[in-house]
Design a protein around this motif. Sequence first.
Motif, mmCIF file in Angstrom:
data_model
loop_
_atom_site.group_PDB
_atom_site.id
_atom_site.type_symbol
_atom_site.label_atom_id
_atom_site.label_comp_id
_atom_site.label_asym_id
_atom_site.label_seq_id
_atom_site.Cartn_x
_atom_site.Cartn_y
_atom_site.Cartn_z
ATOM 1 N N THR A 106 -11.814 -0.970 56.554
ATOM 2 C CA THR A 106 -10.618 -0.144 56.685
ATOM 3 C C THR A 106 -9.820 -0.476 57.944
ATOM 4 O O THR A 106 -10.351 -1.004 58.928
ATOM 5 C CB THR A 106 -10.988 1.350 56.736
ATOM 6 N N LYS A 107 -8.542 -0.135 57.900
ATOM 7 C CA LYS A 107 -7.657 -0.347 59.044
ATOM 8 C C LYS A 107 -8.156 0.432 60.258
ATOM 9 O O LYS A 107 -8.101 -0.057 61.397
ATOM 10 C CB LYS A 107 -6.242 0.111 58.663
ATOM 11 N N GLU A 108 -8.670 1.639 60.019
ATOM 12 C CA GLU A 108 -9.165 2.477 61.108
ATOM 13 C C GLU A 108 -10.378 1.854 61.784
ATOM 14 O O GLU A 108 -10.485 1.849 63.016
ATOM 15 C CB GLU A 108 -9.511 3.886 60.580
ATOM 16 N N GLU A 109 -11.287 1.303 60.975
ATOM 17 C CA GLU A 109 -12.470 0.632 61.528
ATOM 18 C C GLU A 109 -12.073 -0.583 62.358
ATOM 19 O O GLU A 109 -12.629 -0.827 63.431
ATOM 20 C CB GLU A 109 -13.405 0.184 60.390
ATOM 21 N N ARG A 110 -11.114 -1.335 61.858
ATOM 22 C CA ARG A 110 -10.666 -2.531 62.578
ATOM 23 C C ARG A 110 -9.987 -2.163 63.897
ATOM 24 O O ARG A 110 -10.203 -2.818 64.917
ATOM 25 C CB ARG A 110 -9.747 -3.388 61.697
ATOM 26 N N GLU A 111 -9.183 -1.107 63.864
ATOM 27 C CA GLU A 111 -8.512 -0.660 65.084
ATOM 28 C C GLU A 111 -9.523 -0.211 66.136
ATOM 29 O O GLU A 111 -9.415 -0.560 67.321
ATOM 30 C CB GLU A 111 -7.549 0.492 64.753
ATOM 31 N N SER A 112 -10.525 0.535 65.699
ATOM 32 C CA SER A 112 -11.573 0.995 66.608
ATOM 33 C C SER A 112 -12.334 -0.184 67.201
ATOM 34 O O SER A 112 -12.617 -0.214 68.411
ATOM 35 C CB SER A 112 -12.531 1.926 65.859
ATOM 36 N N ARG A 113 -12.630 -1.158 66.350
ATOM 37 C CA ARG A 113 -13.367 -2.327 66.818
ATOM 38 C C ARG A 113 -12.511 -3.184 67.759
ATOM 39 O O ARG A 113 -13.018 -3.731 68.737
ATOM 40 C CB ARG A 113 -13.852 -3.157 65.621
ATOM 41 N N ARG A 114 -11.221 -3.271 67.474
ATOM 42 C CA ARG A 114 -10.324 -4.020 68.366
ATOM 43 C C ARG A 114 -10.325 -3.409 69.765
ATOM 44 O O ARG A 114 -10.363 -4.124 70.770
ATOM 45 C CB ARG A 114 -8.892 -4.043 67.811
ATOM 46 N N ASN A 115 -10.279 -2.073 69.820
ATOM 47 C CA ASN A 115 -10.317 -1.395 71.115
ATOM 48 C C ASN A 115 -11.634 -1.649 71.834
ATOM 49 O O ASN A 115 -11.664 -1.867 73.045
ATOM 50 C CB ASN A 115 -10.108 0.115 70.921
ATOM 51 N N HIS A 116 -12.724 -1.648 71.061
ATOM 52 C CA HIS A 116 -14.047 -1.923 71.635
ATOM 53 C C HIS A 116 -14.124 -3.359 72.161
ATOM 54 O O HIS A 116 -14.617 -3.596 73.272
ATOM 55 C CB HIS A 116 -15.114 -1.692 70.566
ATOM 56 N N ASP A 117 -13.633 -4.304 71.365
ATOM 57 C CA ASP A 117 -13.645 -5.711 71.775
ATOM 58 C C ASP A 117 -12.768 -5.928 73.014
ATOM 59 O O ASP A 117 -13.105 -6.739 73.881
ATOM 60 C CB ASP A 117 -13.174 -6.609 70.631
ATOM 61 N N GLU A 118 -11.655 -5.208 73.092
ATOM 62 C CA GLU A 118 -10.767 -5.300 74.253
ATOM 63 C C GLU A 118 -11.476 -4.823 75.518
ATOM 64 O O GLU A 118 -11.378 -5.454 76.584
ATOM 65 C CB GLU A 118 -9.498 -4.479 74.014
ATOM 66 N N SER A 119 -12.216 -3.725 75.395
ATOM 67 C CA SER A 119 -12.945 -3.210 76.569
ATOM 68 C C SER A 119 -14.065 -4.164 76.977
ATOM 69 O O SER A 119 -14.333 -4.357 78.171
ATOM 70 C CB SER A 119 -13.506 -1.808 76.287
ATOM 71 N N SER A 170 -11.776 -15.058 72.965
ATOM 72 C CA SER A 170 -12.448 -15.068 71.670
ATOM 73 C C SER A 170 -12.664 -13.643 71.157
ATOM 74 O O SER A 170 -12.428 -13.348 69.981
ATOM 75 C CB SER A 170 -13.798 -15.795 71.780
ATOM 76 N N LEU A 171 -13.085 -12.749 72.034
ATOM 77 C CA LEU A 171 -13.284 -11.351 71.640
ATOM 78 C C LEU A 171 -11.980 -10.729 71.146
ATOM 79 O O LEU A 171 -11.958 -9.997 70.154
ATOM 80 C CB LEU A 171 -13.813 -10.537 72.827
ATOM 81 N N ARG A 172 -10.904 -11.037 71.842
ATOM 82 C CA ARG A 172 -9.616 -10.416 71.509
ATOM 83 C C ARG A 172 -8.998 -10.975 70.229
ATOM 84 O O ARG A 172 -8.345 -10.240 69.486
ATOM 85 C CB ARG A 172 -8.638 -10.601 72.674
ATOM 86 N N HIS A 173 -9.192 -12.255 69.975
ATOM 87 C CA HIS A 173 -8.467 -12.897 68.878
ATOM 88 C C HIS A 173 -9.347 -13.375 67.727
ATOM 89 O O HIS A 173 -8.833 -13.697 66.646
ATOM 90 C CB HIS A 173 -7.649 -14.073 69.414
ATOM 91 N N LEU A 174 -10.661 -13.458 67.947
ATOM 92 C CA LEU A 174 -11.569 -13.909 66.892
ATOM 93 C C LEU A 174 -12.695 -12.897 66.666
ATOM 94 O O LEU A 174 -13.642 -13.145 65.942
ATOM 95 C CB LEU A 174 -12.146 -15.292 67.259
ATOM 96 N N GLY A 175 -12.576 -11.735 67.295
ATOM 97 C CA GLY A 175 -13.575 -10.680 67.121
ATOM 98 C C GLY A 175 -13.469 -10.037 65.746
ATOM 99 O O GLY A 175 -12.501 -10.249 65.005
ATOM 100 N N THR A 176 -14.449 -9.221 65.408
ATOM 101 C CA THR A 176 -14.471 -8.564 64.091
ATOM 102 C C THR A 176 -13.251 -7.669 63.893
ATOM 103 O O THR A 176 -12.736 -7.542 62.777
ATOM 104 C CB THR A 176 -15.764 -7.740 63.940
ATOM 105 N N GLY A 177 -12.772 -7.039 64.968
ATOM 106 C CA GLY A 177 -11.611 -6.164 64.856
ATOM 107 C C GLY A 177 -10.330 -6.915 64.538
ATOM 108 O O GLY A 177 -9.422 -6.373 63.902
ATOM 109 N N ALA A 178 -10.247 -8.160 64.980
ATOM 110 C CA ALA A 178 -9.036 -8.967 64.758
ATOM 111 C C ALA A 178 -9.032 -9.639 63.391
ATOM 112 O O ALA A 178 -7.994 -10.097 62.913
ATOM 113 C CB ALA A 178 -8.926 -10.031 65.857
#
Length: 249
Positions: A106-119, A170-178
């Motif tokens: 889901t979009k919500e899961e990806r957004e949450s994961r993107r924030n996690h990967d960013e941190s 890599s986390l920001r652009h190739l992570g699971t959230g991205a």
Amino acid sequence: DSLLLLHGFLGSKSDWQKLSASLSDEFKTIAVDLPGHGKNVVSQSIEYSIENTAQSIVRLLDHLEIERANIVGYSMGGRVALYFALTYPKRCNKLVLESASPGLKTKEERESRRNHDESLADKLECEGIVSFVEQWYEQPLFSDIVTDQELFTSIKEERVRNNANGLALSLRHLGTGAQPSLWDKLSLLKMPVMLIAGENDAKFCMIANEMAHLCPEAEVRIIEKAGHLVHAMRPDQYSECLRKFLLGD
């Protein structure tokens, strides 16, 4: 036959040395450093996307004059391998995904994961690679690795050779959230697929079985006494599993 090997996050092409040696009689093995890992550190963030990573693999195969390769991907490398096989199906002979997923649904899961990967990326840049690697392997996912002190020490020594800024990109652009979700595309895979997970990695055993349910060409192999990092913990069983699948024994 050619065998392309794609490592996971924090890894490098050297992760596959033992496997490459064990399969060298049957296959021409090619291991690469994915963007931000090993010696493959580029400054342009666009180069880290899964789309551009897949395109760079096409260019590599073209350069090596390889029309079709068997592809093995572990974790992050498995996500890249799956995307590659779906985008360039004529370049993939057989596909092996180890401890890998088609992304978040889901979009919500990806957004949450993107924030996690960013941190995580921020932490990596602020605290440095050594501290980050120590904390990374405190995850329950790797509890079995930590119990093998010799293996754990060698893995950590390899990981800290990576570049912190490259890993952060890599986390920001190739992570699971991205990554886009590939769940609804699994039925499109026409090549033989093997999904490998360690029996102690309940999450990825479940993901593998769910993927196989959606992909008619897929078979699941659960390796005993292994967690997330199957090829390192059970190298003999892993290489034998690959050999049988790839050679059709």
